[in-house]
Design a protein around this motif. Structure first.
Motif, short mmCIF file in Angstrom:
data_model
loop_
_atom_site.label_atom_id
_atom_site.label_comp_id
_atom_site.label_asym_id
_atom_site.label_seq_id
_atom_site.Cartn_x
_atom_site.Cartn_y
_atom_site.Cartn_z
N HIS A 176 77.07 49.00 34.94
CA HIS A 176 76.51 50.35 35.06
C HIS A 176 77.56 51.24 35.71
CE1 HIS A 176 72.12 48.73 35.14
NE2 HIS A 176 72.93 47.74 34.81
N SER A 178 77.33 40.89 34.99
CA SER A 178 77.66 39.85 35.98
C SER A 178 77.99 38.51 35.32
CB SER A 178 76.52 39.68 36.99
OG SER A 178 75.36 39.19 36.38
N LYS A 179 77.69 38.37 34.04
CA LYS A 179 78.12 37.16 33.34
C LYS A 179 79.55 37.28 32.81
CE LYS A 179 73.58 35.20 32.20
NZ LYS A 179 72.47 35.15 31.21
N ALA A 180 80.19 38.42 33.03
CA ALA A 180 81.60 38.58 32.62
C ALA A 180 82.49 39.01 33.79
CB ALA A 180 81.71 39.61 31.50
N ASP A 191 79.89 46.67 28.18
CA ASP A 191 79.29 45.40 27.78
C ASP A 191 79.82 44.21 28.59
OD1 ASP A 191 81.82 45.26 26.69
OD2 ASP A 191 81.17 44.79 24.64
N ALA A 192 80.17 44.46 29.82
CA ALA A 192 80.57 43.40 30.75
C ALA A 192 79.70 43.53 31.99
CB ALA A 192 82.04 43.53 31.12
N THR A 202 74.15 44.21 35.84
CA THR A 202 73.10 43.29 35.47
C THR A 202 73.77 42.29 34.54
OG1 THR A 202 72.34 45.01 33.94
CG2 THR A 202 71.14 44.76 35.98
N GLU A 203 73.02 41.36 33.99
CA GLU A 203 73.72 40.23 33.38
C GLU A 203 74.74 40.63 32.32
OE1 GLU A 203 70.79 36.98 32.53
OE2 GLU A 203 69.67 38.17 33.97
N GLU A 204 74.35 41.53 31.45
CA GLU A 204 75.25 41.88 30.34
C GLU A 204 75.60 43.37 30.31
OE1 GLU A 204 76.66 39.52 28.94
OE2 GLU A 204 75.30 37.81 28.66
N HIS A 205 75.26 44.06 31.38
CA HIS A 205 75.53 45.49 31.46
C HIS A 205 76.32 45.79 32.74
CE1 HIS A 205 71.76 45.23 29.09
NE2 HIS A 205 72.01 46.41 28.59
N TYR A 233 79.50 38.82 40.29
CA TYR A 233 78.96 39.76 41.27
C TYR A 233 79.70 39.70 42.60
CZ TYR A 233 75.23 42.94 42.61
OH TYR A 233 74.52 44.06 42.98
#
Lengths: 355, 355
Positions: A302, A269-271, A266-267, A297-300, A274
């Motif tokens: 991978h 690119s917003k955490a 649950d982290a 991705t923003e909140e994932h 990039y």
């Protein structure tokens, strides 16, 4: 520190930005000791942490002052009582010059420039403040960013600064200090002295090269490192620290296990940001070091899971960011951990202060 | 809107995040009209703007509700009075389940899952709230992120949800909707109906494919787009908008001109974000479209200047971000521009709410 009771790290909501404060203190002390022993002025860069608490610790340990990359950061730090700030950035435009002038009335502020056209504005700001402004010359010694392109240009600009009403020539500034930087800087110093100028400070910077700072002396007299407080994947890869020195991690949770070899944390690119790092992946999962955060991705996040890593649904992991400075800037606060528990929170006070 | 007097855009401190509100309104209206004409439910994703003011406009125009990627965003929006929120994200862990329960007492909240093991926690959260929770099944129709991997798995999970106390089966959710998505989703719908389940909603999303949403009907009944409010380099490259539709730009200043072909703007990765975009460069400078933002460091955008672009020291430029959703998240507020002047500010209210 916000006075929380001690909280188990496992109960922090994720993604969370967590400081191991013992490691932080060790990092700060070790570098200050190196500087003290070398006779090098330490002017840590607060862009890494944007935290008043950490800046104060740096100053208390013996830092000469701090470095801010933007006026907005400097405003936060001066408001908190830090009284010696270098802003190695060209400042221009009425709004910024007014803010500079206001700061100059409250603390010892110095700036750098790489263009003679900036001096009129700086001199006016100094005049308004009724105080002299120290101005260094930024030198591009190989980074390919801002900065004058030759020692000759550096000397020429230094001479104009020295003659300008209200300005005082502060020396030369570069970032980082690649091979050849010392020769460039020494040529600038020699040229300036030949013109009768004193060169109070020659300032280099960068955590990756910090343990080689002594080799730049005596040309270089001051060093600006930022990431050394926390370290990250990039500075570990550069050999400036080991993984055991990394003082900040992003705590995350495995939120999905859609396939045998894919986990989603649950982290995103917003955490984690990039920004690129060394090697593959967008951070290092300490609990799954053979696995790779293949994309964000923003909140994932991978993750390609590689045996024997497991990463089960609900597992909590700690991720070493590629570049911690941009990660701090995504959070409102650090959780402060000691002996495996969160003992408080520090605001990322200058978060978002890019203006 | 904070009640500022009208301010010339040229006097905003840079970097600044600026909304052209006429374009925003046109984007919102155009897409709502498309959905209305198609009979498609519009459930805009607020992760792009994280703004209460914009979410309210979307709802006022006819959106069915909103989409939030994280609980933290939903908390901000529910607090502001938005009463119908989908969170298409696996929620697990005591902290998040308690927050979900609290939200569920205040608004119509629905979530999605891709794993049967999550249902116990969701059911407990619903029980605590004393309200039924609508749960959809997230389907991985090609994105390779979270989601069940086959229509059969989707039906199996749907059947368990439908039987769980306190939960109501909400339908199927996917993102985006690549080729083959409609077939996957239709197979899931057919399978669910064959088991006697109603399928209230089938939800797809993504701005790049938004104008093809009609082709996914009647399988798809709801669409989640986020970037359409603003657009960016990626959605323009995807053909979903023209440059004349881009409603948000980062205003920046040329802060250094160290060489003939290099300019430095005062927007780096802490203002433009490093996330990749289409084509080369880290954003498009509207005033210098032949030039390239070759790299970003934290507070510097490194521009290779190509003739006939000039980019003189002090010039102000407007930059179209590669990916606007991560850019909004770096700023505390939008400046709202109308007729070429800033007429107010909107907070990025859910900025940093990644938890």
């Amino acid at each position: 520190m916000t006075g929380d009771r001690s909280t188990p790290l496992e109960s922090l909501e994720t993604p969370a930005l967590v400081i191991d404060v013992a490691r932080l203190e060790r990092n700060l002390e070790r570098w200050q000791r190196y500087c003290d022993e070398a006779g090098l002025a330490n002017r840590p860069h607060v862009k890494t942490h944007k935290s008043i608490e950490i800046a104060r610790r740096q100053v208390a340990l013996g830092a000469r002052g701090i470095t801010c990359q933007k006026l907005g950061e400097a405003e936060v730090m001066v408001e908190a009582g830090i009284d010696d700030v270098l802003i190695p950035y060209n400042l221009l435009g009425n709004g910024k010059l007014e803010r500079l002038s206001s700061l100059l009335g409250r603390a010892r502020i110095s700036v750098s420039v790489d263009d003679v056209r900036l001096l009129v504005g700086l001199a006016a700001a100094a005049r308004t403040a009724g105080r002299e402004l120290e101005v260094s010359v930024e030198c591009d010694t190989g980074m390919g960013r801002a900065g004058v392109q030759s020692p000759e240009a550096a000397v020429e600009l230094a001479a104009v600064i020295a003659r300008a009403d209200g300005l005082r020539f502060g020396g030369f500034v570069t970032y980082p200090a690649p091979a050849g930087a010392a020769a460039f800087l020494q040529a600038a110093v020699d040229g300036a002295r030949a013109c009768g100028l004193e060169v109070p400070v020659v300032s280099a910077g960068g955590t990756p090269g910090m343990w080689h700072a002594r080799e730049l002396m005596p040309t270089v007299t001051e060093y600006r490192a930022g990431t050394y407080a926390f370290h990250d994947r990039a500075t570990v890869a550069a050999g400036a620290a080991g993984l055991e020195d990394v003082a900040v991690t992003v705590h995350a949770t495995v939120a999905s296990r859609p396939t045998r070899d894919r986990a989603i944390v649950d982290a995103g690119s917003k955490a984690l940001a990039y920004d690129p790092g060394p090697g593959s992946g967008h951070g290092l999962i300490l609990e799954a070091q053979g696995s790779v955060i293949e994309t964000l991705t923003e909140e994932h996040g991978h993750v390609r899971v590689c045996a024997p890593d497991r990463l089960e649904l609900g597992d909590r992991v700690r991720i070493v960011p590629n570049h911690v400075c941009v990660v701090s800037n995504l959070f409102d606060e650090f959780w402060v951990a000691r002996d495996g528990a969160a003992v408080g929170r520090w605001p990322v006070a200058a978060r978002g202060r890019s203006q």
